[in-house]
Motif scaffolding. Structure first.
Motif, mmCIF file in Angstrom:
data_model
loop_
_atom_site.group_PDB
_atom_site.id
_atom_site.type_symbol
_atom_site.label_atom_id
_atom_site.label_comp_id
_atom_site.label_asym_id
_atom_site.label_seq_id
_atom_site.Cartn_x
_atom_site.Cartn_y
_atom_site.Cartn_z
ATOM 1 N N THR A 255 0.815 -1.226 0.000
ATOM 2 C CA THR A 255 0.000 0.000 0.000
ATOM 3 C C THR A 255 0.841 1.266 0.000
ATOM 4 N N TYR A 256 2.157 1.158 0.165
ATOM 5 C CA TYR A 256 2.938 2.376 0.314
ATOM 6 C C TYR A 256 3.206 3.070 -1.018
ATOM 7 N N VAL A 257 2.993 2.381 -2.141
ATOM 8 C CA VAL A 257 3.074 3.027 -3.452
ATOM 9 C C VAL A 257 1.642 3.185 -3.947
ATOM 10 N N ARG A 258 1.093 4.365 -3.746
ATOM 11 C CA ARG A 258 -0.331 4.571 -3.983
ATOM 12 C C ARG A 258 -0.642 4.639 -5.480
ATOM 13 N N ASP A 259 -1.848 4.181 -5.827
ATOM 14 C CA ASP A 259 -2.236 4.153 -7.234
ATOM 15 C C ASP A 259 -3.042 5.400 -7.594
ATOM 16 N N MET A 260 -3.684 5.367 -8.755
ATOM 17 C CA MET A 260 -4.379 6.549 -9.258
ATOM 18 C C MET A 260 -5.543 6.994 -8.389
ATOM 19 N N ALA A 261 -6.032 6.127 -7.550
ATOM 20 C CA ALA A 261 -7.164 6.512 -6.702
ATOM 21 C C ALA A 261 -6.781 7.615 -5.731
ATOM 22 N N VAL A 262 -5.488 7.770 -5.464
ATOM 23 C CA VAL A 262 -5.009 8.826 -4.573
ATOM 24 C C VAL A 262 -4.685 10.050 -5.419
ATOM 25 N N THR A 263 -5.480 11.097 -5.277
ATOM 26 C CA THR A 263 -5.290 12.295 -6.101
ATOM 27 C C THR A 263 -4.548 13.403 -5.370
ATOM 28 N N ASP A 264 -4.488 13.351 -4.051
ATOM 29 C CA ASP A 264 -3.774 14.348 -3.255
ATOM 30 C C ASP A 264 -2.780 13.642 -2.341
ATOM 31 N N PRO A 265 -1.660 14.276 -2.017
ATOM 32 C CA PRO A 265 -0.695 13.645 -1.120
ATOM 33 C C PRO A 265 -1.334 13.256 0.211
ATOM 34 N N PRO A 266 -1.237 11.995 0.614
ATOM 35 C CA PRO A 266 -1.931 11.540 1.822
ATOM 36 C C PRO A 266 -1.544 12.288 3.094
ATOM 37 N N LEU A 267 -0.300 12.776 3.151
ATOM 38 C CA LEU A 267 0.166 13.435 4.370
ATOM 39 C C LEU A 267 -0.061 14.947 4.374
ATOM 40 N N LEU A 268 -0.599 15.486 3.308
ATOM 41 C CA LEU A 268 -0.642 16.940 3.180
ATOM 42 C C LEU A 268 -1.409 17.600 4.324
ATOM 43 N N ASP A 269 -2.521 17.005 4.714
ATOM 44 C CA ASP A 269 -3.325 17.608 5.781
ATOM 45 C C ASP A 269 -2.728 17.384 7.170
ATOM 46 N N SER A 270 -1.719 16.522 7.260
ATOM 47 C CA SER A 270 -1.136 16.193 8.569
ATOM 48 C C SER A 270 0.241 16.813 8.780
ATOM 49 N N VAL A 271 0.687 17.617 7.833
ATOM 50 C CA VAL A 271 2.048 18.155 7.943
ATOM 51 C C VAL A 271 2.218 18.990 9.213
ATOM 52 N N GLY A 272 1.235 19.822 9.520
ATOM 53 C CA GLY A 272 1.335 20.650 10.718
ATOM 54 C C GLY A 272 1.475 19.822 11.976
ATOM 55 N N ARG A 273 0.711 18.746 12.068
ATOM 56 C CA ARG A 273 0.797 17.881 13.247
ATOM 57 C C ARG A 273 2.138 17.161 13.303
ATOM 58 N N LEU A 274 2.635 16.727 12.155
ATOM 59 C CA LEU A 274 3.933 16.064 12.119
ATOM 60 C C LEU A 274 5.045 17.022 12.521
ATOM 61 N N ARG A 275 4.941 18.269 12.040
ATOM 62 C CA ARG A 275 5.957 19.261 12.373
ATOM 63 C C ARG A 275 5.989 19.524 13.880
ATOM 64 N N ALA A 276 4.807 19.546 14.497
ATOM 65 C CA ALA A 276 4.748 19.789 15.939
ATOM 66 C C ALA A 276 5.358 18.645 16.732
ATOM 67 N N ALA A 277 5.282 17.428 16.193
ATOM 68 C CA ALA A 277 5.787 16.258 16.919
ATOM 69 C C ALA A 277 7.269 16.001 16.654
ATOM 70 N N ALA A 278 7.737 16.349 15.454
ATOM 71 C CA ALA A 278 9.125 16.053 15.087
ATOM 72 C C ALA A 278 10.082 17.025 15.764
ATOM 73 N N VAL A 279 11.251 16.536 16.113
ATOM 74 C CA VAL A 279 12.259 17.368 16.780
ATOM 75 C C VAL A 279 13.474 17.595 15.882
ATOM 76 N N THR A 280 13.369 17.149 14.620
ATOM 77 C CA THR A 280 14.433 17.320 13.639
ATOM 78 C C THR A 280 13.811 17.801 12.343
ATOM 79 N N PRO A 281 14.594 18.210 11.346
ATOM 80 C CA PRO A 281 14.027 18.571 10.049
ATOM 81 C C PRO A 281 13.120 17.475 9.509
ATOM 82 N N LEU A 282 12.023 17.895 8.901
ATOM 83 C CA LEU A 282 10.955 16.986 8.481
ATOM 84 C C LEU A 282 10.889 16.896 6.964
ATOM 85 N N LEU A 283 11.033 15.686 6.447
ATOM 86 C CA LEU A 283 10.849 15.385 5.026
ATOM 87 C C LEU A 283 9.550 14.604 4.882
ATOM 88 N N VAL A 284 8.639 15.078 4.031
ATOM 89 C CA VAL A 284 7.388 14.361 3.783
ATOM 90 C C VAL A 284 7.347 13.933 2.320
#
Length: 644
Positions: A255-284
């Motif tokens: 499932t980690y290589v998403r197919d055409m059914a995924v039209t938007d980046p899955p993590l896009l809406d969660s970037v802010g939450r990830l940034r708040a939790a990460a303590v190092t530079p964040l690559l998404v």
């Protein structure tokens, strides 16, 4: 500059990245016997020349217990690997990018390929993708795993990779240690306890590789399959302070290589939450396709954005994003056909310039008729048919010659446009938009059925007239609908049908699969699939099939395998079990049939003595990759033979 944040440099440990775009882990597939082979460094050189700040080479395992029997994965623990790793690192750095090497131990996973060793894990918890449980690692075994990562990191660092990334995502061994569902040890109750193996590896690598920049990849989704939920991931991120960056993606194996059914980046809406939790530079990463989504991720707190398949489709993706030339990017459509097959190496359905070692382009064999014309600087060329073969050919010839593209429909794309109408298959539309945006000098005549008289004034003719889908002879005259008819307009022909029967041809390809989804989207309250094969949707790419079947979970779909259609009458169908011969009759509102695709008759458009090329489905109906490659081949051959 349309993407100011993407163009900003970033200090990553001791390294300065030129911009915020990273090529995330993947492999060239040019590996034999566990060692990089001819063409591997060429692939990485092309990628690095495209403008990414850093390229992360994947497919690099740390232990004999984690390698495929066919030897197509780089075996980083072996001293013999150094020459190949050095060639990779040199190819990347000479083009101005930072070279990173990702290291992985598969643990209880096998990638679906035969292996010499047995699966292992922190606990004896069986993977849903494997038939047997792993052997639980002992304390001594864990020590050996730590040392395997250290040894492999030393080889990568010594070979010229200043960055090493630990793969703790997608349900592989280090992810199994992070997950409370697969790490059941008494000392694994908390996230802080479960990351201890990462801390140990990080310490060992830093001691052995002074100054190395160390990253780690983790993923959300698949919490019950050795993945982490978003909550679980955010609990782990604060404990990853030993790393110089964290690479966050999604999914587990399949499932980690998403197919055409995924039209938007899955993590896009969660970037802010990830940034708040990460303590190092964040690559998404995962499914970033546009400058807008990249900019949004950076605005939301990501430090870096990663892409892999877009680099495979167009190695110049980063530079085009950074310089405002997004319309010229040859787009990844997420079909996952060639890039995930590694047959024989990494290829791409939409990029005909990506070729096996020893070839300058993907091999293609158009049919050529008639004599070679004399040299002329500029020629008049008719391309008949605006499917992918004709579009590729016309686009490449357009800047240098007088090209007219004829299409009998009112839109470009041919059958690919119909495929793009299907639910969850809109990725193909990105490819058609690319062609439409990059043929400014081509005269396009839509809604025009070509005859021989239309072609008299042209020097050369390219026939890309495509194929037609035909009903089996025994169904002629029935009310059956072909898949190509059913998919037009997203399934308009199926609206109002309560029970739809979809008849597969036994090959399990997308026409049948899409017809099922189109019927559901049209409001069918029941869909029955009949296939003479032993499995449903068996012809889809492996990961695409998993994701497709998950989309159908809970839907009113009944699949009858080993079943052949016998008869269609008003309001019913009859089919029989191919083993027992037992026959069954069903009441039905609409019958959709996957017919045979046959080339259109082009004989009247190829007058004797003319120089004619036949390409794509007009030659033999196959995949999009064949059509695009043959379109390219004709353009290049034409430049050689007719361009002087």
């Amino acid at each position: 500059m349309t993407n100011p944040r993407a163009a900003r440099p970033l200090q990553l440990g001791s390294l300065r990245l030129a911009n915020r775009l990273v090529g995330t882990p993947h492999a060239s597939g040019a590996v034999a016997g566990g060692l990089p082979s001819r063409g591997d460094d060429d692939y990485w050189r092309r990628c690095a020349a495209g403008g990414a700040a850093m390229l992360i080479v994947g497919g690099t395992v740390v232990s004999p217990g984690s390698t495929n029997r066919n030897g197509n994965i780089t075996e980083a623990w072996r001293p013999e690997v150094l020459a190949g790793l050095e060639a990779r690192a040199r190819a990347i750095t000479e083009e101005g990018a930072i070279a990173a090497c990702q290291l992985v131990h598969l643990g209880r996973e096998t990638l679906g390929a035969e292996m010499w060793s047995h699966p292992v894990g922190p606990s004896a918890v069986r993977s849903p993708r494997e038939p047997t449980r792993p052997r639980a690692l002992s304390g001594a075994d864990v020590d050996a795993v730590v040392d395997a990562f250290r040894t492999s990191a030393v080889h990568a660092w010594s070979a010229g990779f200043p960055v090493v990334e630990l793969h703790a995502a997608h349900g592989y061994l280090l992810a199994q240690f992070l997950s409370p569902n697969t790490n059941l040890g008494r000392d694994a109750a908390t996230g802080a306890q479960r990351v201890r193996i990462l801390d140990r590896i990080a310490s060992a690598v830093r001691d052995a590789c002074p100054g190395v920049v160390l990253g780690v990849r983790v993923s959300s989704d698949g919490g019950d399959e050795a993945g982490l939920s978003m909550d679980g991931l955010c609990d782990v991120l604060p404990h990853l302070s030993d790393f110089d960056y964290v690479n966050v993606t999604v999914g587990v194996r399949t499932t980690y290589v998403r197919d055409m059914a995924v039209t938007d980046p899955p993590l896009l809406d969660s970037v802010g939450r990830l940034r708040a939790a990460a303590v190092t530079p964040l690559l998404v990463s995962q499914s970033f396709r546009t400058g807008a989504s990249i900019e949004t991720a950076l605005q939301s707190g990501a430090d870096l954005v990663g892409v892999a398949r877009p680099l495979i489709a167009d190695p110049n993706f980063p530079r085009k994003i950074l310089t405002g030339r997004e319309a010229s990017i040859r787009p990844c459509v997420s079909c996952n056909e060639d890039c995930r097959a590694f047959d024989p190496v990494l290829l791409c359905s939409v990029n005909p310039d990506l070729a096996p070692p020893g070839h300058s382009a993907r091999p293609a064999y158009p049919l050529t008729l008639g004599p070679t014309r004399g040299s002329r600087v500029r020629r008049r060329i008719a391309v008949v048919g605006a499917g992918p073969a004709g579009l590729e050919c016309a686009m490449r010839l357009g800047p240098d010659h007088d090209v007219t593209l004829f299409e009998q429909r009112e839109r470009i794309g041919g059958q690919l446009a119909t495929a793009a109408d299907a639910p969850h298959r809109s990725g193909w539309r990105r490819l058609l938009d690319y062609y439409a945006d990059n043929m400014p000098k081509v005269a396009i005549r839509l809604a025009h059925t070509v005859n021989a008289n239309d072609l008299e004034d042209f020097d050369d003719i390219v026939l890309a007239v495509g194929a037609v889908e035909e009903l089996p002879q025994e169904l002629a005259g029935t009310s059956s609908v072909l898949t190509s008819q059913a998919l037009l307009g997203g399934g308009g022909a199926l609206r109002g049908a309560g029970h739809v029967v979809v008849v597969d041809d036994g090959f399990g390809l997308w026409p049948t699969a899409s017809a099922v989804e189109a019927a559901l989207a049209a409001g069918a309250d029941r869909v029955t699939v009949l296939t003479p094969a032993a499995a449903f949707a068996s012809g889809l790419p492996a990961e695409g099939r998993v994701q497709y079947l998950r989309r159908l979970s809970g839907e009113p779909v009944d699949v009858r395998v080993l079943s052949s259609l016998v008869a269609v009458s008003d309001g019913s169908v009859e089919f029989e079990n191919t083993l027992s011969g037992e026959r069954t009759r069903l009441d039905v509102d609409r019958v959709v049939v996957a017919g045979e695709r046959r080339p259109r008759d082009w004989s009247q458009l190829a007058p004797e003595g003319a120089r004619v090329y036949v390409i794509g489905d007009a030659l033999v109906p196959r995949k999009v990759a064949h059509a695009i490659s043959e379109g390219r081949a004709v353009a290049c051959e034409y430049l050689l033979t007719a361009g002087g």
